[in-house]
Design an enzyme around this catalytic site. Structure first.
Site, PDB file in Angstrom:
ATOM      1  N   LYS C 192     -38.887  17.324  24.422  1.00 46.60           N
ATOM      2  CA  LYS C 192     -38.879  18.688  23.905  1.00 46.60           C
ATOM      3  C   LYS C 192     -40.006  18.685  22.808  1.00 46.60           C
ATOM      4  CE  LYS C 192     -36.974  21.438  20.671  1.00 46.60           C
ATOM      5  NZ  LYS C 192     -38.348  22.523  20.160  1.00 46.60           N
ATOM      6  N   GLU C 266     -35.255   9.154  13.860  1.00 46.34           N
ATOM      7  CA  GLU C 266     -36.299   8.733  12.947  1.00 46.34           C
ATOM      8  C   GLU C 266     -36.390   9.910  11.677  1.00 46.34           C
ATOM      9  OE1 GLU C 266     -39.081   8.475  11.016  1.00 46.34           O
ATOM     10  OE2 GLU C 266     -40.522   8.484  12.722  1.00 46.34           O
ATOM     11  N   CYS C 300     -43.437  11.444   7.625  1.00 47.99           N
ATOM     12  CA  CYS C 300     -42.047  11.080   7.282  1.00 47.99           C
ATOM     13  C   CYS C 300     -42.056   9.617   6.202  1.00 47.99           C
ATOM     14  CB  CYS C 300     -41.293  10.790   8.317  1.00 47.99           C
ATOM     15  SG  CYS C 300     -42.035   9.913   9.731  1.00 47.99           S
ATOM     16  N   GLU C 397     -37.576  15.069  -0.039  1.00 45.12           N
ATOM     17  CA  GLU C 397     -38.867  15.139   0.717  1.00 45.12           C
ATOM     18  C   GLU C 397     -39.526  16.278   0.826  1.00 45.12           C
ATOM     19  OE1 GLU C 397     -38.404  14.544   4.989  1.00 45.12           O
ATOM     20  OE2 GLU C 397     -40.169  13.215   4.964  1.00 45.12           O
TER      21      GLU C 397
END
Lengths: 282, 337, 486
Positions: C192, C266, C300, C397
């Site tokens: 997906k 992850e 990331c 983040e």
């Protein structure tokens, strides 16, 4: 048995290299497999678990920064201690698991041999799980297995000594520190072994062993933010829920599988792979 | 790393090294020399290292810049105006130099809007011919000197080489550093030679050839750049064109960083000349991009950046015609000089 | 530059150098790639995917329902049982090699599609995303017939059907990271793509058709979070691999806790880029730039916390800010663009919110000296100085082009600050002193450590995090573990 009134021992906890009773002041009676009183065990509380995690965290850097050779020496020393007191261990296995003396001796032998097996891994696992990576560029690139950090282990309920050894030694060998909760009903073989950590040169806090009840301790372990790994080998019912709780802090969770495809799975379960790139140039 | 404290040590080094002493006096007081060499060394060490991979990655990334349309047209003209049209062969003759000078003044005979090149670059014995042909044109006469290309001669011989070229009418002197001295750690000697040559140049501009292909490492190239700048170079130049490795984009990047940092400390703009192996417009434009994004637009001028080249010029001219007419021309439409 | 310097010919501007959007050959609408064919979703629901650089619609893609997810999983299961599990490793390898080659053949088209849909500069999609995607297939192709030598026992088996959910920051590359090892190990897949960046995966579906990969081995279903959720909860999926935010990762880990599904995650990061006073300063500046402004900071493992030794903090910051002003921000299709568009309005809002926090908490904000296009989603490269560890911008983040600069005094303190995060994905170390670099690397709690470089990726190099940055590795021999029953 002589007519002499025996001295009954209460097994205490092992936290940060010391042998405290539970801070809660509780203990519980352990029965032998045949029924009847076998020993008193400290009933660890949530706070004992917390103290053990603090100790394990504090010790982790030291344990990991010791040389792999040194970690191997210490684990081997543990096996030496166990060998010396093998009859005592066997007696506890016999009483706890209700097996014959020969079978108990065989279990102890297997457990000690397993400690030795893991002791030998400390300075080999890096080469087996790590290595250089041939990247397409001017970089020296290598991957090293590094410990997850602090691992809380719920040791198997039935397999009171050998199961404990498997669960505890695997994370230790790769540089984790451990808080282990013994079998609830059969804590004493593991506790005897845990006592020997005192004379095996372990830095305080590397191995912490609690006896007590899974239901009471496990949810706190699963949600504890400073616990990196969780071994649920000794949890049957409620393991799903604990695994769910562990997701809150993205813990590594080990759960046994019916068919294990790789004998090194336990060693792999609480290691991270750290990959370092460095430029290559004149 | 270059930091504020460096300004102070820069002043100290400059004053101790640039004392107006004659070469013999300097050699006589060898202890003073050692002290200043140590200072020079510590200053340059203070600049820190260069990471080869990083430099090469940065220059490779800049090389992907795409110049289109008007910016490309302007860049080609700029590049033409930065060319030091060069002939440095044993077989050079006055006739060869004459045709080179003509080409330098009128690069594309069919298009008078074509800029002339910056300079012609010849051996000292041919400077007078070049000077004669170029007359009062804006094209400068540059001459390699100091026992080019190896530099293996006594200082006296080198200075005489320079003096003759200047006397014959050279506007610019391209000297070579003593790579042997540099690689054996005698940085003070390298420095002193440059100072002496600079003095011999009089009003002529001094380009100091580092011969980066022999210095090999970027650390060395940065150090040699600073030695040359501190000793008074007007330009630092990559190569003689006579060794295997000549100008490369990352080398130019390191040198451009050096002139940028030097100008921040001293407000002096030292130029950079890349030489050897630059043959195509595409390559030349890559250098201009590196100049633009490293030292900045103040260096986008023939006074501050040069290409030492010969065949590059015709490729620039072909591309220039293509940009103007939309069609590629035959090479024979341009003079072969 | 110094104003004392003489003025010159001066302006050396780059005229626009746009890549042609026509190369993308996009269709107006795309279906779900199930069982080897593009099919309409159950209730014919479509949603638009826009070019974040303009806000204009590029195409519509299908919204997969639970029933569509079911169809895709069934197709994957069928393909696994009847075909893929019986295909030899050597044959699987050849399919992967074919796919790798086709990605190379269609690289320009893929780069253009990626840039249109994602907003990243064409230079990056062309030079990094697409070549690395091809390289991943090449790399894992070679493993398909060598699994018994990979160190996971003598006969490692695949898991079955893998459900793979990927983010919008590297759409094609993440698809390659997921599909290549899964297929090499013998699994079938339901992939997906992210809601805002589905297109390159759909081009990849065409490539799979061209490669004649057996129907159902890879199924690609587009949709929003509900599609991903259905995939995670599907009882016939054996494995979930997720790349995305830590918050979603947590939810997924919770949901699969009561199943036998294998999981690799992850997740997010707050990478520290540590600069010592002896570091090669010009390369440091480039490394900081690459660390935080690569892909608009939608990375990331971005080096979003700069930890610089106090003795050189001023010097590094000065040079950094000068360099930030040189960044060319704008049309992602322009070959000279360094920083492109923010991927979505939602992401832009998040960045803006966190940057406001930074200002409110008293950090010093510096915006790049650039002008932003009027349409689309944009944010200026931003550097916060005077940041402390307690600031939200040093902890959360941001996933955008925003750098927080902190200082340290000793290596010990650098390590302590770098590790003072719940994340542990990547760190950078800059020093010319090898012993210190290794000392630091040994102590950093991070899955990837770049020394004198940053944001480098390679199919042979394991990538992944520790702590709340997730678990499992992608890339290298280690990446196989995620798709083998070991």
């Amino acid at each position: 048995m002589s007519d002499r009134l025996e001295i009954r021992k209460t097994f205490k906890l092992v936290i940060n290299g010391a042998f405290p009773r539970s801070e809660s002041g509780r203990s519980y009676e352990v029965q032998s497999a045949q029924g009847g009183f076998w020993a008193n065990a400290a009933q660890a509380s949530r706070k004992d678990l917390r103290d053990a995690v603090v100790a394990a965290r504090a010790a982790q850097g030291k344990w990991w920064s010791a040389t792999a050779y040194n970690r191997g020496q210490i684990l081997y020393r543990w096996a030496e201690m166990a060998e010396e007191r093998r009859d005592e261990l066997a007696e506890h296995v016999r009483a706890s698991e209700g097996v014959s003396r020969d079978a108990a001796q065989a279990t102890v032998s297997a457990a000690i041999d397993r400690i030795v097996w893991y002791a030998g891994w400390t300075d080999k696992i890096t080469q087996v799980l790590g290595g250089a990576n041939p990247v397409a560029g001017p970089f020296f690139n290598f991957s090293l297995p590094t410990p997850s950090g602090v691992v809380v282990v719920f040791a198997p309920q039935d397999d009171s000594l050998l199961g404990f050894v498997e669960c505890v030694l695997a994370p230790l060998a790769v540089g984790n520190t451990v808080v282990a909760v013994t079998s609830t009903t059969r804590p004493t073989p593991a506790m005897v072994l845990a006592e020997m950590t005192e004379t095996s040169d372990f830095p305080a806090g590397v191995v912490n062993v609690l006896s007590g009840f899974v239901d009471e301790l496990a949810p706190h372990a699963a949600t504890h933010g400073d616990v990196d790994g969780l071994d649920l080998s000794g949890v049957d019912e409620g393991a799903d829920e604990l695994a769910r709780l562990a997701a809150g802090t993205i813990k590594r969770v080990y759960r046994p599988r019916p068919l294990e495809g790789d004998p090194l799975r336990r060693l792999r379960s609480f290691v991270e792979t750290s990959t370092v790139w460095h430029t290559i140039g004149q | 790393m270059v930091h504020a404290a460096l300004v102070d040590s820069l002043n100290t080094v400059s004053s101790s090294l640039l004392r107006p002493t004659s070469e013999s006096e300097r050699l006589a007081s060898s202890s003073a020399r050692v002290a200043s060499e140590a200072e020079l060394r510590s200053l340059i060490r203070g600049l820190g290292g260069v990471d080869a991979v990083g430099v090469e990655a940065r220059s490779a990334k800049l090389a992907t810049r795409s110049l289109k349309k008007a910016s490309k047209v302007a860049a080609i003209d700029l590049a033409i105006s930065m060319v030091d049209l060069t002939t440095l062969e044993g077989a050079d003759t006055p006739g060869r130099v004459r045709s080179l000078c003509t080409k330098a003044m009128y690069p594309d005979a069919s298009d008078p809007t074509t800029p002339s090149v910056a300079a012609v670059c010849v051996y000292p014995d041919l400077v007078a011919h070049a000077r004669f042909v170029l007359g009062s044109s804006p094209v400068a006469v540059a001459s390699v000197a100091t026992a080019f290309p190896s530099g293996r001669a006594s200082l006296q011989v080198k200075l005489l080489d320079v003096a003759e070229a200047v006397a014959a009418g050279a506007d610019e002197i391209d000297m070579v550093i003593d790579r042997g001295a540099f690689l054996s750690g005698r940085w003070g000697q390298v420095f002193d030679e440059i100072v002496a040559v600079k003095a011999a140049c009089g009003s002529a501009h001094l380009k100091v050839i580092l011969e980066t292909g022999e210095l090999v490492t970027y650390d060395n190239i940065r150090a040699a750049s600073w030695i040359a700048m501190l000793a008074g170079a007007d330009f630092i130049k990559t190569s003689t064109g006579k060794v295997t490795v000549n100008a490369t984009l990352p080398t130019a990047l390191v040198m451009l960083e050096a002139v940028r940092d030097f100008s921040e400390l001293t407000a002096q703009r030292v130029g950079v000349k890349v030489a050897g192996g630059i043959r195509s417009t595409k390559d030349a434009l890559k250098y201009l991009v590196v100049v633009n994004e490293t030292a900045g637009s103040a260096w986008l001028h023939p006074d501050a950046f040069r290409f030492g080249a010969s065949s590059l010029l015709n490729d620039l001219l072909m591309q220039r015609r293509k940009q103007r007419t939309g069609a590629y021309i035959r090479p024979d439409e341009l003079s072969g000089d | 530059m110094d104003s004392n310097l003489p003025s010159t010919l001066g302006s050396f501007s780059y005229d626009p150098a746009p890549e042609s959007a026509a190369i993308a050959r996009l269709q107006s609408s795309y279906g779900l790639f199930i069982n080897g064919a593009f099919t309409a979703p159950e209730n014919h629901a479509q949603f638009a995917t826009v070019n974040p650089a303009t806000g204009h619609v590029l195409a519509t893609v299908a919204q997969a329902s639970d029933a569509d997810v079911d169809r895709a999983v069934a197709a994957a299961r069928h393909a696994y049982e009847t075909q893929w599990s019986k295909t030899t490793g050597a044959e699987r390898a050849k399919y992967l090699f074919r796919i790798a080659r086709l990605i190379q053949e269609r690289s320009r088209e893929l780069a253009v599609v990626e840039t249109l849909d994602n907003g990243k500069p064409i230079r990056e999609s062309r030079d990094i995303d697409v070549p690395l995607a091809a390289a991943h297939f090449f790399y894992y192709a070679g493993w398909a017939d060598k699994l018994e030598h990979a160190g996971f026992g003598p006969a490692p088996q695949p898991l079955g059907v893998a459900g793979q959910i990927i983010p919008w920051n590297f759409p094609l590359l993440m698809a390659a990271w997921k599909l290549a090892p899964a297929l090499a190990a013998g699994n079938t897949c339901v992939l997906k793509p992210a809601e805002t960046t589905p297109l390159s995966a759909l081009i990849l579906a065409e490539i799979l058709q061209q490669a004649e990969l057996p129907a159902g081995v890879v199924n690609i279903i587009t949709g929003d979070g509900s599609t991903g959720s259905a995939l995670v909860q599907h009882p016939d999926v054996n494995k979930i691999a997720f790349t995305g935010s830590t918050d979603v990762g947590r939810l997924i880990q919770e949901r699969v806790a009561s199943s036998h599904k294998r999981l690799t995650l992850e997740l997010g990061g707050k990478g520290a880029n540590i600069v010592f006073d002896d570091a090669p300063i010009d390369e440091v500046v480039e490394g900081i730039i690459d660390g935080i402004f690569f892909n608009q900071g939608h990375v990331c493992c971005a080096g979003s916390r700069l930890l610089v030794q106090e003795s050189v903090a001023e010097e590094v910051t000065r040079r950094l800010l000068r360099r930030v002003d040189q960044l060319r921000v704008g049309d992602p299709m322009d070959k000279n663009t360094d920083v492109g568009a923010i991927n979505s309005a939602a992401q832009l809002a998040r960045i803006e919110e966190l940057v406001e926090w930074g200002e409110r908490e008293g950090a010093t904000r510096y915006d790049a000296n650039c002008t932003l296009p009027s349409e689309g989603f944009w944010f200026k490269p931003t550097v916060f100085t005077n940041v402390d560890q307690s600031h939200r911008i040093a902890r959360d983040e941001i996933f955008g082009p925003v750098l927080s600069v902190l200082t340290f005094r000793t290596p010990e303190e650098a390590v302590a600050k770098a590790n003072n995060s719940v994340y542990g994905l990547a760190c950078g170390v800059w020093s010319e002193k090898g012993s210190r670099t290794l000392w630091v690397a040994q102590r950093l709690r991070a899955g990837v450590i770049w020394a004198n470089t940053y944001n480098k990726f390679d199919p042979a190099s394991p990538f992944g995090g520790v702590r709340e940055s997730g678990f499992g590795r992608e890339g290298g021999r280690h990446g196989l573990e995620a798709y083998l029953n070991v």
